[in-house]
Design an enzyme around this catalytic site. Structure first.
Site, PDB file in Angstrom:
ATOM      1  N   GLU A 135       0.800  -1.413  -0.253  1.00  0.00           N
ATOM      2  CA  GLU A 135       0.120   0.499   0.026  1.00  0.00           C
ATOM      3  C   GLU A 135       1.135   1.559  -0.524  1.00  0.00           C
ATOM      4  OE1 GLU A 135      -2.342   0.663   3.850  1.00  0.00           O
ATOM      5  OE2 GLU A 135      -1.139  -1.481   4.587  1.00  0.00           O
TER       6      GLU A 135
ATOM      7  N   LYS B  75       2.531   4.058   0.815  1.00  0.00           N
ATOM      8  CA  LYS B  75       2.858   5.247   2.032  1.00  0.00           C
ATOM      9  C   LYS B  75       1.963   6.676   2.254  1.00  0.00           C
ATOM     10  CE  LYS B  75       6.022   6.446   5.461  1.00  0.00           C
ATOM     11  NZ  LYS B  75       6.377   7.312   5.714  1.00  0.00           N
TER      12      LYS B  75
ATOM     13  N   ASP C  69       1.605  10.444   3.545  1.00  0.00           N
ATOM     14  CA  ASP C  69       2.747  11.655   4.278  1.00  0.00           C
ATOM     15  C   ASP C  69       2.132  12.728   4.647  1.00  0.00           C
ATOM     16  OD1 ASP C  69       4.953  13.395   4.850  1.00  0.00           O
ATOM     17  OD2 ASP C  69       5.141  13.882   2.685  1.00  0.00           O
TER      18      ASP C  69
ATOM     19  N   TYR D 245      -3.895   2.138   8.566  1.00  0.00           N
ATOM     20  CA  TYR D 245      -3.494   1.329   7.721  1.00  0.00           C
ATOM     21  C   TYR D 245      -3.299  -0.225   8.803  1.00  0.00           C
ATOM     22  CZ  TYR D 245      -0.333   3.863  10.890  1.00  0.00           C
ATOM     23  OH  TYR D 245       0.246   4.726  11.662  1.00  0.00           O
TER      24      TYR D 245
ATOM     25  N   LYS E 130      11.016   4.071   0.340  1.00  0.00           N
ATOM     26  CA  LYS E 130      11.268   5.241  -0.284  1.00  0.00           C
ATOM     27  C   LYS E 130      11.323   5.798  -1.363  1.00  0.00           C
ATOM     28  CE  LYS E 130      10.412   7.461   4.156  1.00  0.00           C
ATOM     29  NZ  LYS E 130      11.133   7.924   4.549  1.00  0.00           N
TER      30      LYS E 130
ATOM     31  N   CYS F 117      18.858  44.364 -19.918  1.00  0.00           N
ATOM     32  CA  CYS F 117      17.848  42.907 -20.032  1.00  0.00           C
ATOM     33  C   CYS F 117      18.769  42.029 -20.484  1.00  0.00           C
ATOM     34  CB  CYS F 117      16.608  42.972 -21.446  1.00  0.00           C
ATOM     35  SG  CYS F 117      16.713  41.583 -22.640  1.00  0.00           S
TER      36      CYS F 117
ATOM     37  N   CYS G 129      19.227  41.955 -25.052  1.00  0.00           N
ATOM     38  CA  CYS G 129      19.297  42.888 -25.478  1.00  0.00           C
ATOM     39  C   CYS G 129      19.880  43.735 -25.336  1.00  0.00           C
ATOM     40  CB  CYS G 129      17.392  42.734 -26.301  1.00  0.00           C
ATOM     41  SG  CYS G 129      17.066  44.004 -25.164  1.00  0.00           S
TER      42      CYS G 129
ATOM     43  N   CYS H 287      12.132  42.995 -19.987  1.00  0.00           N
ATOM     44  CA  CYS H 287      12.264  43.930 -20.783  1.00  0.00           C
ATOM     45  C   CYS H 287      11.192  44.773 -21.526  1.00  0.00           C
ATOM     46  CB  CYS H 287      13.181  42.600 -21.066  1.00  0.00           C
ATOM     47  SG  CYS H 287      14.043  43.521 -23.014  1.00  0.00           S
TER      48      CYS H 287
ATOM     49  N   CYS I 225      14.296  42.820 -29.092  1.00  0.00           N
ATOM     50  CA  CYS I 225      14.506  41.726 -27.975  1.00  0.00           C
ATOM     51  C   CYS I 225      14.631  39.598 -28.631  1.00  0.00           C
ATOM     52  CB  CYS I 225      14.772  41.831 -26.499  1.00  0.00           C
ATOM     53  SG  CYS I 225      15.035  40.288 -25.243  1.00  0.00           S
TER      54      CYS I 225
END
Length: 772
Positions: free
Chosen positions: A112, A114, A116, A224, A312, A406, A409, A436, A442
């Site tokens: 099953e 795990k 968190d 569980y 894990k 920028c 450019c 910019c 550009c």
């Protein structure tokens, strides 16, 4: 004290501190992967030096201590952690130990995900929920009975019958991904604390002293296993869980049986592949020997059962060092910070870069170059910096600074601004995005700029699709929109996918676009915040490209539906030298906007002196004060030169002070006088000669189009109406003059009939057009 003993003491202290932050404060300072590494190092050192093992070592207990705000609960059967498998070999070794311990060739396992979340114990007496507790340190937890009762999928009374008189159910309280997003959105809107991840959110919610807060949070429970029980339920672990499900307790929908360790490995891979699609966060898979008798035969180690293991997933969070921050320019000109990291493996992938989103996020994190940071990677999501470990900040850490030009450019980089006015005050609010301003020149924005430039509602270059634009830019043939008009058929013919006819057609289509309407040309330039309607307003109102390019933001606000933010964007676009250069090249290469003429008569001498004073945004000077100042001084030059005593004769003290401070600021004084001069140059000044508007037949009328038109497209119909002076709206109101209803007209037609608005069918409307 030797080196090993010193390191053991250091590791114990570090792990105790992490445990406290994780279990008691719900504010972990390092990712799970870092904690696991420290724990494994301590465990290996203690195994090599058993004489230094003590009862208070983290390896001899689980988690931290109970919160003092809750009553304590002693677990009759300790709630132990599981051993961890990080590599495939770890799982094979576990299976080998189990088979050797049971003296069996094969073993059946339960599988099953795990979850968190936060481990809890639910105690039922005679089928009634009487207590809820956290795991705590494994032996003693916190009494969270009131809060547990608020979780919707925890039954307060078991269903059916046959349950043991005493039944302790163990499981995980967690928060779904969707619930977590909703909670954080609500917290942010209310100005409250947001959570770093669903695990923290679940833990923080479950351990509220006010159970009403817990009840408002989207918590869920999944069992569980079982703890103390007055009599056995089933002879297998999965049998126990299935029976608990019958009594109304939720269990994992992913629960499966594996008859070999190979099947366990296949389950792990399958769940891992679906991990991001699950509705909740998981950090691995739990495998347990399924037979209860076999579990009892295998027994326990000091802190974990021998019959279960958690395999894990590769860590989705890791620690690393921020080596630097570079700035990237997106296709819309947004300049965003990107973290350059000391390479580290996260979720099985080596990560060297991570997003920092924007400078507001940099400020929120408090991140500096040289910091140790926690980065997170989830599936295909771009890795992001989640947290700074401030206690590891070096003395030479440097702040993150936005470039002034920028990086692609060299154009100016500006921060977006929002301008708000209220009660005579003007406030400039800085946005989260830096941009910019060299949009047309550009390279980072070039492809998107050209795709927009040639689109159907802009320059309408037929056959010039996205892929062809990419080819033209990638081969260096086009470095700005102006370069489209120097292309030759031979250059296009050399591109992949082009033949004699297709290359000639593309060149012809580009040539055919050289005479757009002024409104289309303005729209094609891709000025931020300027859509088709605003482009039409600019073209109709100011009449020619030169006035539009020269118009100061304050002058632009005199035009219909152009507010200060949009005016600011237009002004900054045309101030940028790169953009002006491209426009000059377009005109030089034969692009000739059509329909240019004089300033619209509606705006000739349309301004007033008092109106200009009110628009300057001087604090405490609204329309009333502006009127008084205009009556007393008569001109902007006299107002700018007036002393405080003169001003005080016209307006209140604080308004007079604000006016004097405004004009004492040389840049603001210069700009105000420049605005007035431009109003003169445009013919919009109050001293200019007023001209009567040339009467367009539909001027001042609002029309609505609905249904399907057969003789022309909706866009063509809209253009015809606008050319006659009408405003075309998207909804019907009492102010609507006429509705044109084609086949399939629906709610708009019904509303027009209800309001008594004139309705024309397409034939009637086309006949009317013929008379204009």
């Amino acid at each position: 004290m030797n080196t090993a003993e010193t390191r053991i003491l250091e590791l114990r202290h570090a792990l105790d501190e992490h445990n406290y932050r994780y279990y008691v404060l719900d504010e972990p300072s390092v990712p799970d992967a870092e904690y696991d590494r420290l724990f494994r190092e301590l465990k290996a050192l203690e195994e090599a030096n058993p004489q230094w093992v003590t009862a208070d070592s983290p390896t001899q207990r689980v988690g931290g201590t109970a919160l003092s705000a809750f009553a304590t609960v002693r677990h009759e059967i300790p709630m132990l952690s599981l051993g961890n498998a990080f590599e495939a070999q770890d799982l094979l070794d576990f299976d080998r130990r189990v088979r050797e311990g049971l003296e069996q060739t094969t073993v059946e396992y339960s599988c099953e995900p795990k979850l968190d979340g936060l481990a809890v114990s639910l105690l039922y007496q005679q089928g009634q929920l009487v207590r809820g507790a956290t795991r705590g340190d494994g032996s003693t937890g916190e009494d969270i009975s009131t809060n547990v009762r608020t979780i919707r999928n925890v039954p307060l009374k078991l269903k059916g019958s046959g349950w043991p008189a005493t039944l302790e159910v163990r499981g995980e309280v967690y928060m779904s991904k969707a619930g977590f997003e909703r909670l954080n959105a609500a917290q942010a809107e209310a100005g409250g604390k947001t959570f770093a991840n669903p695990r923290n959110a679940a833990a923080g919610s479950l351990r509220q002293l006010d159970s009403k807060i817990t009840a408002s949070r989207p918590l869920e429970f999944c069992c569980y296993g079982i703890g103390q029980v007055s009599h056995d339920i089933a002879d297998t672990h999965i049998g126990n869980l299935k029976q608990l499900q019958q009594w109304g307790l939720p269990i994992s929908r992913e629960l499966q049986i594996a008859t070999s360790i190979e099947q366990c490995q296949a389950y792990y891979q399958a769940i891992g592949a679906r991990r991001q699609a699950l509705a909740y966060e998981i950090d691995g898979v739990v495998f347990k020997v399924n037979a209860i008798a076999a579990q009892r035969e295998l027994g326990f180690r000091a802190r974990e059962p021998r019959w279960a293991i958690a395999h894990k997933f590769p860590a989705s969070e890791e620690l690393t060092e921020l080596l630097g921050v570079e700035f990237q320019v997106g296709r819309t000109g947004a300049v965003t910070p990107v973290a350059r990291l000391k390479p580290v493996k996260v979720a099985g992938v080596t990560v060297a870069n991570a997003t920092l989103h924007n400078m507001d996020e940099v400020a929120r994190l408090g991140v500096m170059i040289g910091d140790t940071v926690i980065i997170r990677r989830a599936g295909d999501v771009i890795p992001q910096v989640m947290q700074v470990v401030t206690e590891r900040r070096p003395a030479d850490a440097r702040p993150v600074e936005v470039p002034r030009q920028c990086p692609v450019c060299g154009s100016e980089v500006e921060r977006t601004q929002l301008i708000k006015r209220s009660k005579g005050k003007q406030t400039v609010i800085e946005g989260a995005v830096y941009r910019c301003v060299g949009r047309l020149a550009c390279a980072a924005q070039l492809k998107q700029a050209i795709i927009h430039f040639v689109s159907r509602r802009a320059m309408d270059v037929d056959g010039l699709g996205d892929k062809i634009v990419e080819q033209l830019v990638d081969t260096g043939l086009v470095r700005s929109p102006a370069d489209l008009y120097t292309l030759t058929q031979e250059q296009v013919l050399a591109l992949e996918g082009f033949a004699e006819v297709s290359s000639r057609n593309l060149i012809n289509a580009i040539d055919a676009s050289r005479q757009p309407t002024l409104a289309r040309f303005i729209f094609a330039l891709g000025i931020p915040e300027v859509g088709e309607e605003t482009a039409k307003v600019l073209a109709r109102s100011l009449g020619n490209l030169q006035r539009i390019m020269a118009a100061r933001p304050l002058v632009l606000t005199y035009l219909p539906d152009i507010g200060q933010e949009v005016a600011y964007e237009i002004g900054h676009f045309f101030e940028e030298a790169h953009n002006r250069t491209v426009i000059t090249q377009l005109l030089a290469r034969g692009v000739q906007p059509q329909g240019e003429g004089e300033l619209h008569a509606e705006f000739a001498a349309a301004t007033t002196f008092e109106g200009l004073v009110a628009k300057l945004g001087i604090p405490y000077v609204g329309p009333g004060a502006a009127q008084k100042l205009a009556e007393r001084f008569g001109s902007l030059e006299k107002l700018a030169a007036a002393d405080w005593l003169d001003l005080r004769q016209a307006v209140a003290e604080r308004a007079a002070q604000a006016v004097r401070e405004y004009f004492d600021d040389e840049p603001r004084r210069t700009e105000a006088l420049a605005v007035e001069q431009q109003l003169r140059d445009f013919g919009m000044h109050w001293a200019s000669t007023r001209r009567e508007a040339e009467g367009l037949p539909l001027a001042g009328q609002t029309w609505v189009l609905t249904g399907t038109l057969e003789s022309m497209t909706r866009e063509e119909a809209k253009a015809k109406l606008e050319a006659l002076g009408a405003k075309v709206a998207g909804s019907v109101s009492a102010k609507t003059h006429t509705v044109v209803a084609g086949p399939g007209a629906g709610s708009k037609l019904v509303k027009a009939q209800q309001l008594g608005v004139r309705v024309l069918d397409e034939g009637q409307w086309v006949a009317q057009l013929a008379h204009y």
